[in-house]
Design an enzyme around this catalytic site. Structure first.
Site, PDB file in Angstrom:
ATOM      1  N   GLU A 116       0.844  -1.203   0.000  1.00  0.00           N
ATOM      2  CA  GLU A 116       0.000   0.000   0.000  1.00  0.00           C
ATOM      3  C   GLU A 116       0.874   1.246   0.000  1.00  0.00           C
ATOM      4  OE1 GLU A 116      -2.133   0.955   3.844  1.00  0.00           O
ATOM      5  OE2 GLU A 116      -1.275  -0.994   4.336  1.00  0.00           O
ATOM      6  N   LYS A 118       2.665   4.681   0.990  1.00  0.00           N
ATOM      7  CA  LYS A 118       3.086   5.227   2.294  1.00  0.00           C
ATOM      8  C   LYS A 118       2.706   6.708   2.296  1.00  0.00           C
ATOM      9  CE  LYS A 118       6.964   5.370   5.482  1.00  0.00           C
ATOM     10  NZ  LYS A 118       6.741   6.728   5.906  1.00  0.00           N
ATOM     11  N   ASP A 120       2.315  10.565   3.380  1.00  0.00           N
ATOM     12  CA  ASP A 120       3.219  11.505   4.018  1.00  0.00           C
ATOM     13  C   ASP A 120       2.423  12.253   5.089  1.00  0.00           C
ATOM     14  OD1 ASP A 120       5.659  12.542   4.327  1.00  0.00           O
ATOM     15  OD2 ASP A 120       5.664  13.762   2.497  1.00  0.00           O
ATOM     16  N   TYR A 228      -3.363   1.429   8.875  1.00  0.00           N
ATOM     17  CA  TYR A 228      -2.469   0.493   8.177  1.00  0.00           C
ATOM     18  C   TYR A 228      -2.032  -0.692   9.020  1.00  0.00           C
ATOM     19  CZ  TYR A 228       1.332   3.225  10.355  1.00  0.00           C
ATOM     20  OH  TYR A 228       2.166   3.876  11.234  1.00  0.00           O
ATOM     21  N   LYS A 317      11.095   3.821  -0.989  1.00  0.00           N
ATOM     22  CA  LYS A 317      10.821   5.251  -1.085  1.00  0.00           C
ATOM     23  C   LYS A 317      10.834   5.736  -2.541  1.00  0.00           C
ATOM     24  CE  LYS A 317      10.458   7.417   2.285  1.00  0.00           C
ATOM     25  NZ  LYS A 317      11.001   7.903   3.506  1.00  0.00           N
ATOM     26  N   CYS A 411      12.038  46.266 -18.772  1.00  0.00           N
ATOM     27  CA  CYS A 411      11.907  44.873 -19.218  1.00  0.00           C
ATOM     28  C   CYS A 411      13.289  44.321 -19.592  1.00  0.00           C
ATOM     29  CB  CYS A 411      10.977  44.825 -20.426  1.00  0.00           C
ATOM     30  SG  CYS A 411      10.971  43.226 -21.231  1.00  0.00           S
ATOM     31  N   CYS A 414      13.162  43.861 -23.689  1.00  0.00           N
ATOM     32  CA  CYS A 414      13.047  44.948 -24.671  1.00  0.00           C
ATOM     33  C   CYS A 414      13.348  46.321 -24.080  1.00  0.00           C
ATOM     34  CB  CYS A 414      11.660  44.947 -25.296  1.00  0.00           C
ATOM     35  SG  CYS A 414      10.375  45.534 -24.180  1.00  0.00           S
ATOM     36  N   CYS A 429       5.693  44.007 -18.514  1.00  0.00           N
ATOM     37  CA  CYS A 429       6.425  44.832 -19.464  1.00  0.00           C
ATOM     38  C   CYS A 429       5.385  45.579 -20.274  1.00  0.00           C
ATOM     39  CB  CYS A 429       7.259  43.928 -20.366  1.00  0.00           C
ATOM     40  SG  CYS A 429       7.692  44.708 -21.925  1.00  0.00           S
ATOM     41  N   CYS A 435       7.895  43.952 -27.748  1.00  0.00           N
ATOM     42  CA  CYS A 435       8.807  43.144 -26.926  1.00  0.00           C
ATOM     43  C   CYS A 435       8.951  41.757 -27.562  1.00  0.00           C
ATOM     44  CB  CYS A 435       8.232  43.035 -25.508  1.00  0.00           C
ATOM     45  SG  CYS A 435       9.191  41.961 -24.450  1.00  0.00           S
TER      46      CYS A 435
HETATM   47  O1  I6G Z   1       4.909   4.463   9.065  1.00  0.00           O
HETATM   48  C1  I6G Z   1       4.197   3.553   8.426  1.00  0.00           C
HETATM   49  C2  I6G Z   1       3.499   3.901   7.311  1.00  0.00           C
HETATM   50  C3  I6G Z   1       2.750   2.953   6.641  1.00  0.00           C
HETATM   51  C4  I6G Z   1       4.186   2.237   8.914  1.00  0.00           C
HETATM   52  C5  I6G Z   1       3.428   1.262   8.245  1.00  0.00           C
HETATM   53  C6  I6G Z   1       2.723   1.660   7.088  1.00  0.00           C
HETATM   54  O2  I6G Z   1       2.018   0.713   6.469  1.00  0.00           O
HETATM   55  C7  I6G Z   1       1.333   1.068   5.299  1.00  0.00           C
HETATM   56  N1  I6G Z   1       3.398   0.007   8.676  1.00  0.00           N
HETATM   57  C8  I6G Z   1       4.090  -0.304   9.764  1.00  0.00           C
HETATM   58  C9  I6G Z   1       4.072  -1.702  10.218  1.00  0.00           C
HETATM   59  C10 I6G Z   1       4.825   0.641  10.442  1.00  0.00           C
HETATM   60  N2  I6G Z   1       4.869   1.905  10.028  1.00  0.00           N
HETATM   61  C11 I6G Z   1       5.586   0.288  11.622  1.00  0.00           C
END
Ligand code: I6G
Length: 742
Positions: A116, A118, A120, A228, A317, A411, A414, A429, A435
């Site tokens: 899945e 990750k 942010d 998750y 990543k 500008c 020109c 400008c 120009c």
């Molecule tokens: O920090 C995390 C983001 C997403 C996770 C994670 C995750 O699973 C989609 N899964 C685990 C087991 C852990 N951190 C520790």
């Protein structure tokens, strides 16, 4: 009502509201309109006000309400919140898989992974006891976090009580709190309007919002949650696999990513990673990688942990989308409309998968707001194909010898004066087509696909044509001879002949395309088509006056007359030079210009009766207000613009009457269409046909949409149409509909 009835009604309302909340925030599939939800919520609020004994802590009315805290209490995690190991390359992911198989003594077999994205955001642990949310805690150092229960309760996708039945006595789930991109943009524009600090990215906005001591502030922030994993679970066997557990918690009303998928072996993991990487910029939220977990929980147990991370999971990543670098200089680029855009020249930096050495700073206001100085260390963001931008300055790293960015007075291309009207962010400008930069951009725009669609006339070729003095305005394109083109760099006889043919073909166009191609400030593709459709001919558009477009009501005219009568000018002053009276809020410079158009001087106005100042606009065009009116009329009044238009028409550029059926009614007039999905013919083709039949074509589906034309792989627009009960037709049906109209 009997004594029991209010209690039963309150519980029924709570159940309905929980259900609709789940449909809206978790499934993203609302079943009822917002107004109906609000009505149910109001009914529950009123009932609870009359019967305070009926209020329960998990009532939907109780999401916000607690008082601000002095500080967050510490929470001990009964099961530690782990972190994840990272893989930065395909090889590192392969190594992870090899280690897993070796430890499981399955070196030759495939392992099933659950994958899945990750997100942010911020890791969070939610604790449910007897199905009720009792605690929300941040990860902290993994063993101790902060108690943010008050704040997580305000997040609408987090259920205050679990749905269905059969849930464990104690259920701890772990997941990520994040801010969807759209919510982040809205939040920042609100912050900007209020003169408050904006957030650098959705992650910081989510963190800042969750760590508010006052939950009422968190409640106003557009936060969301995906689960998750699980922590402590008491009184339930749960499933034998991670994906099974996620299916269970989903049934209990907790949001789980819809991207969760099983990957049979490492090759499938690579494919998932590549696919997600391709979709990264299209998702509603920021992700920074993909997490792969051994799906079988017995295998997870066998693999165990190392230090603070599980041996059974890894995050592969994506390339970082934000990096730090230094601003070496700031230069100004001149665009088609003369707008000067400051561009930071950077110490080259690898970000978002490419090396970036320039990033936009948008305009002077943004430079001031972000306080960017030459020599500063800055955070640069490059997401997908979006132009890299300077997001913020790292103030702690500011050296003593930075210097301010100055807007040039002239500008850089020109030398004409640069004008920045008071209160406007954009400096321009004043050189117009004199120009070279504006000339080049104007011609690139003229040739572009949605304008005159001149195949083979790319940016580089336009630059050569302008630099060599062969083309000064769009009209000059049609005077080019094949041998002139063939003599240019990287051109030959064949490509020159092709371009001449493409120029010839482009002469047959539509009025909408032609108007768009002229590049009038503020006239995009849609507005150009609207003008073409509503006014019907170039003559009608060219001869528009301000009083055709702008009105002054009788009461406004009385006030205006009184104020202008007070002015003591020399009798010959053109009105355009008189400032709009400060106490007449509705009156703008364009109103005075309009009166000047009709009366010529202030003296003539002073001599007129107020009712003579009042007027009704002759044409009302949807979306054309005072600002656009001035731009349109001004454009067609400029002699050099008229010369270009005459040149184009004389060269043979022509179009059919955009309202062929005007004599009768426009067959599709009043109908609104949305085109979505993959159609066999380009969308623009259908758009033009529909417009020519009097229909409107818009980008998003609403209850005002009459038809959604859905092609292959149509997504959210089709879904919305189905939800709203809008008619959905395919390409064949559209063709039939158009055929029928002749
Ligand atoms: O920090 C995390 C983001 C997403 C996770 C994670 C995750 O699973 C989609 N899964 C685990 C087991 C852990 N951190 C520790």
């Amino acid at each position: 009502m009997s004594a029991a009835e209010p209690a039963a009604r309150a519980e029924a309302l709570r159940r309905q509201l929980d259900h609709h909340n789940y449909c809206y925030y978790v499934l993203d599939e609302p079943e009822i309109p917002d107004a109906e939800y609000d009505r149910l919520l109001r009914e529950l609020q009123q009932l609870e006000e009359t019967h305070p004994e009926l209020v329960t802590p998990d009532s939907p009315t109780q999401r916000v309400g607690a008082r601000p805290l002095e500080r967050f209490d510490e929470v001990a995690h009964r099961i530690p919140m782990l972190s994840l190991d990272n893989a930065f390359s395909e090889q590192e992911l392969e190594d992870f898989d090899r280690r897993v198989r070796e430890r499981l003594k399955k070196a030759a077999a495939k392992v099933v992974y659950s994958a899945e994205p990750k997100l942010d955001g911020l890791a969070i642990s939610l604790r449910y006891e007897a199905g009720r949310l009792v605690q929300g805690a941040t990860r902290g150092d993994g063993r101790h976090g902060e108690d943010v229960t008050q704040n997580v309760r305000t997040i609408p996708s987090i259920p205050l009580r679990l749905m269905g039945e059969g849930w464990p006595e104690v259920l701890e789930v772990r997941g990520e709190i994040f801010m969807p991109r759209a919510g982040f943009e809205t939040l920042n524009s609100v912050q900007r309007e209020r003169g408050e600090k904006t957030f650098v990215n959705p992650r910081n906005a989510a963190a800042g919002s969750l760590r508010q001591l006052d939950p009422r502030i968190t409640a106003q922030r557009p936060l969301a949650f995906f689960c998750y994993g699980t922590g402590e679970v008491v009184g339930h066997p749960m499933s034998a696999t991670h994906s099974g557990n996620m299916a269970l918690v989903r049934e209990w009303g907790l949001p789980v990513s819809s991207e969760l998928a099983a990957c049979d072996g490492i090759a499938a993991c690579h494919r998932y990673y590549d696919r997600m990487g391709g979709r990264r910029d299209k998702l509603d939220y920021d992700i920074d990688g993909v997490v792969f977990k051994v799906d079988d929980l017995a295998q997870q147990q066998q693999l165990g942990f190392v230090a603070r991370a599980p041996r059974w999971a890894i995050a592969r990543k994506f390339p970082a989308q934000e990096e730090m670098t230094r601003v070496e200089d700031v230069e100004f680029q001149v665009g088609r409309t003369g707008a000067l855009t400051p561009v930071a020249r950077l110490e080259p930096i690898f970000v978002g998968g490419v090396t970036v050495s320039n990033a936009t700073l948008h305009n002077m206001d943004e430079i001031e707001r972000k306080d960017v100085r030459i020599g500063d260390s800055v955070i640069v963001r490059r997401a997908g194909d979006v132009i890299p931008e300077v997001v913020s300055v790292v103030r702690e790293r500011r050296p003593p010898d930075t210097h301010a960015v100055q807007l040039p007075a002239h500008c850089p291309v020109c030398g004409s004066a640069v004008i920045r009207p008071e209160g406007e962010a954009v400096a321009r400008c004043s050189g117009g087509l004199y120009c070279q930069a504006q000339r080049k951009e104007a011609i690139k725009h003229f040739a572009s696909r949605k304008a005159m669609d001149i195949e083979g006339l790319g940016d580089k070729l336009v630059e050569q044509l302008v630099d060599q003095g062969l083309v000064g305005s769009p009209a000059d394109l049609y005077a080019l001879r094949q041998e002139q083109i063939a003599a240019l760099e990287r051109m030959g006889e064949k490509s020159a002949a092709n371009l001449v043919a493409a120029l010839e073909a482009s002469k047959e166009t539509t009025l909408g395309r032609f108007l768009f191609a002229l590049g009038i400030l503020g006239i995009g593709e849609t507005m150009a088509n609207t003008l073409a459709r509503d006014l019907g001919s170039l003559d009608a558009i060219e001869s528009l006056t301000l009083s055709d477009l702008i009105g002054v009501s009788a009461s406004q005219a009385v006030k205006l007359h009184a104020r202008l009568s007070d002015l003591d000018e020399d009798g010959q002053t053109p009105l355009g030079r008189v400032l709009p009276p400060a106490d007449l809020k509705w009156c703008r410079h364009v109103h005075l210009l309009m009166l000047e158009e009709r009366f010529a001087t202030l003296a003539a106005i002073q001599a007129a009766q107020p009712e003579e100042l009042a007027n009704d606009p002759r044409v009302r065009i949807e979306g054309v207000g005072e600002v656009l009116s001035e731009k349109i009329v001004t454009f067609f009044r400029q002699p050099h613009n008229r010369e270009v238009i005459d040149g184009l028409v004389n060269a043979g550029v022509h179009w059919p009457d955009p309202r062929p059926a005007r004599a009768g009614a426009q067959p599709l007039e009043g109908l609104t269409f949305v085109l979505t999905g993959k159609l066999e013919q380009p969308r623009d083709h259908y758009k033009e046909l529909l417009l020519a039949h009097g229909a409107k074509v818009v980008g998003s589906v609403s209850k005002n949409t009459d038809y959604v034309v859905a092609g292959e792989a149509a997504g959210s627009k089709l879904k919305k149409a189905q939800e709203l009960g809008v008619a959905v037709i395919d390409e064949q049906a559209l063709l039939k509909l158009l055929e029928k109209q002749g």
